[in-house]
Design a protein around this motif. Structure first.
Motif, PDB file in Angstrom:
ATOM      1  N   GLY A  19      19.541  -0.312  31.245  1.00 32.36           N
ATOM      2  CA  GLY A  19      20.144   0.936  30.775  1.00 32.36           C
ATOM      3  C   GLY A  19      21.497   1.183  31.435  1.00 32.36           C
ATOM      4  O   GLY A  19      22.467   1.567  30.786  1.00 32.36           O
ATOM      5  N   LEU A  20      21.574   0.917  32.728  1.00 34.62           N
ATOM      6  CA  LEU A  20      22.823   1.098  33.476  1.00 34.62           C
ATOM      7  C   LEU A  20      23.899   0.148  32.951  1.00 34.62           C
ATOM      8  O   LEU A  20      25.036   0.545  32.697  1.00 34.62           O
ATOM      9  CB  LEU A  20      22.547   0.827  34.960  1.00 34.62           C
ATOM     10  CG  LEU A  20      23.459   1.479  35.974  1.00 34.62           C
ATOM     11  CD1 LEU A  20      23.392   2.986  35.856  1.00 34.62           C
ATOM     12  CD2 LEU A  20      23.067   1.047  37.377  1.00 34.62           C
ATOM     13  N   ASP A  21      23.506  -1.126  32.746  1.00 28.67           N
ATOM     14  CA  ASP A  21      24.485  -2.114  32.286  1.00 28.67           C
ATOM     15  C   ASP A  21      24.924  -1.874  30.843  1.00 28.67           C
ATOM     16  O   ASP A  21      26.026  -2.256  30.459  1.00 28.67           O
ATOM     17  CB  ASP A  21      23.912  -3.527  32.419  1.00 28.67           C
ATOM     18  CG  ASP A  21      23.951  -4.007  33.870  1.00 28.67           C
ATOM     19  OD1 ASP A  21      24.769  -3.470  34.644  1.00 28.67           O
ATOM     20  OD2 ASP A  21      23.163  -4.905  34.229  1.00 28.67           O
ATOM     21  N   GLY A  40      25.292   1.102  29.675  1.00 29.10           N
ATOM     22  CA  GLY A  40      25.975   2.395  29.643  1.00 29.10           C
ATOM     23  C   GLY A  40      25.156   3.493  28.995  1.00 29.10           C
ATOM     24  O   GLY A  40      25.697   4.426  28.412  1.00 29.10           O
ATOM     25  N   VAL A  41      23.825   3.395  29.120  1.00 30.45           N
ATOM     26  CA  VAL A  41      22.954   4.425  28.549  1.00 30.45           C
ATOM     27  C   VAL A  41      22.956   5.638  29.473  1.00 30.45           C
ATOM     28  O   VAL A  41      22.819   5.495  30.683  1.00 30.45           O
ATOM     29  CB  VAL A  41      21.514   3.880  28.404  1.00 30.45           C
ATOM     30  CG1 VAL A  41      20.542   4.984  28.041  1.00 30.45           C
ATOM     31  CG2 VAL A  41      21.476   2.777  27.360  1.00 30.45           C
ATOM     32  N   TYR A  42      23.159   6.842  28.904  1.00 34.21           N
ATOM     33  CA  TYR A  42      23.113   8.020  29.763  1.00 34.21           C
ATOM     34  C   TYR A  42      22.122   9.051  29.278  1.00 34.21           C
ATOM     35  O   TYR A  42      21.959  10.103  29.903  1.00 34.21           O
ATOM     36  CB  TYR A  42      24.509   8.628  29.946  1.00 34.21           C
ATOM     37  CG  TYR A  42      25.180   9.087  28.686  1.00 34.21           C
ATOM     38  CD1 TYR A  42      25.969   8.220  27.963  1.00 34.21           C
ATOM     39  CD2 TYR A  42      25.017  10.383  28.225  1.00 34.21           C
ATOM     40  CE1 TYR A  42      26.581   8.623  26.801  1.00 34.21           C
ATOM     41  CE2 TYR A  42      25.636  10.799  27.062  1.00 34.21           C
ATOM     42  CZ  TYR A  42      26.423   9.909  26.360  1.00 34.21           C
ATOM     43  OH  TYR A  42      27.031  10.323  25.203  1.00 34.21           O
ATOM     44  N   PRO A 102      32.525   2.014  25.805  1.00 29.23           N
ATOM     45  CA  PRO A 102      33.514   0.945  25.941  1.00 29.23           C
ATOM     46  C   PRO A 102      32.936  -0.418  25.546  1.00 29.23           C
ATOM     47  O   PRO A 102      33.650  -1.403  25.529  1.00 29.23           O
ATOM     48  CB  PRO A 102      33.868   0.982  27.427  1.00 29.23           C
ATOM     49  CG  PRO A 102      32.687   1.595  28.096  1.00 29.23           C
ATOM     50  CD  PRO A 102      32.050   2.507  27.096  1.00 29.23           C
TER      51      PRO A 102
END
Lengths: 146, 172
Positions: free
Chosen positions: B126-128, B130-132, B31
């Protein structure tokens, strides 16, 4: 001896699983459970973040917990996650233009199946007209037999 | 005529399956495409100061999330090295959930294609972003807006066919 150690370690596992929920009161904990069960883990996509052992799922669980403690609402927490990962993290996708087919598709298929069943049943009910027998012709045919 | 409906249904299913089979469910659309790079304040490898997302503005670049423990990062590493050596684009590394000795050793062994390396030891950036799953590479234009995300290892095909054309348009 080694087997005993393993058994003890396994017995301690449930305690580990609930350790990170310790800081929540009863209502917060039920919110935590509901939220983590509705959120999809992006690493193992067929598990929710409550069940997944992936490190990312643990990070997301910690986020959900921290934000509940910080007093954010369920909607705000969900928004936080969809802003980063998209609607894909939601096991219950929102009803909007791009998900129209997803939500209405099954109903459309049922309607289609009913329409097809109706047309087929009507077709099979149509009785073909009885054959008319001309006695003269029948006689001629029978007489022709050697 | 009586075969029209079954044939239409069959063609419909074939189209549906053809689309479905070419669609990789592991590639979750981000997104963040079309949005400015998410904020962060993290240390740089080998420097004392903290950097922020402001550092990423002013020229098109790749922001590559990687780690010394990541298998796919070794796969894409030669591609990044080549891009850096040919000076095709600036690459900023985001060292995701890694330990300093590990990453230092990894870079000595495989080479360093990065202009700068941001240390995201806790995975907060990474969280911000959107890394998965590393490696993931974000393509930023000169305004610091994310224009594309490569999920999984960078390949020469992805660079040539998808990313280079985007950056050609984004160059000031």
């Amino acid at each position: 001896m080694r087997r005993w150690l393993l058994l003890m370690a396994m017995a301690a596992l449930p305690a580990l699983a609930t350790a990170d929920e310790a800081a929540l009161d009863a209502t917060q904990e039920s919110r935590y459970r509901a939220l983590t069960q509705e959120l999809r883990c992006l690493v193992c996509q067929n598990q929710n973040i409550a069940d997944s052992n992936a490190p990312l799922a643990a990070d997301l669980r910690n986020q959900v917990q921290a934000q509940i403690v910080a007093g954010r609402t369920d909607a705000e927490i969900t928004r936080y996650l969809t802003d980063r990962y998209g609607d894909f993290v939601l096991y219950r996708p929102p009803f909007k233009a791009v998900t129209l087919l997803l939500w209405l598709g099954p109903a459309l298929l049922v309607l289609l199946a009913l329409a097809l069943a109706w047309t087929f049943s009507r077709r099979s009910q149509r009785v073909p007209p009885a054959a008319t027998v001309d006695p003269e012709q029948l006689k001629k045919l029978l007489d022709e037999q050697p | 005529m009586r075969f029209l409906v079954p044939v239409l249904v069959l063609v419909g299913l074939i189209v549906l399956f053809a689309v479905g089979l070419h669609h990789d469910p592991r590639e979750v659309p981000s997104p963040l495409i079309g949005k400015p790079a998410p904020a962060f304040r993290l240390p740089l490898l080998g420097e004392e100061k903290l950097v922020s997302e402001a550092e990423l503005k002013g020229r098109p670049l790749l922001v590559n999330f990687f780690a010394s423990w990541c298998e796919g990062c070794q796969v894409e590493h030669p591609v990044l090295m080549k891009l850096a050596q040919e000076q095709q684009v600036e690459i900023v590394g985001m060292d995701y959930k890694d330990a300093l000795p590990d990453i230092t050793r990894w870079l000595q062994r495989h080479g360093n294609p990065y202009r700068k390396i941001v240390l995201d030891a806790q995975g907060t950036a990474g969280l911000d972003w959107g890394v998965y799953g590393v490696p993931e590479t974000f393509v930023l234009n000169a305004e610091g807006v994310i224009v594309y995300k490569q999920i999984g290892p960078m390949t020469e095909d992805a660079w040539r066919e998808k990313i280079a054309p985007l950056l050609a348009g984004a160059r000031p």
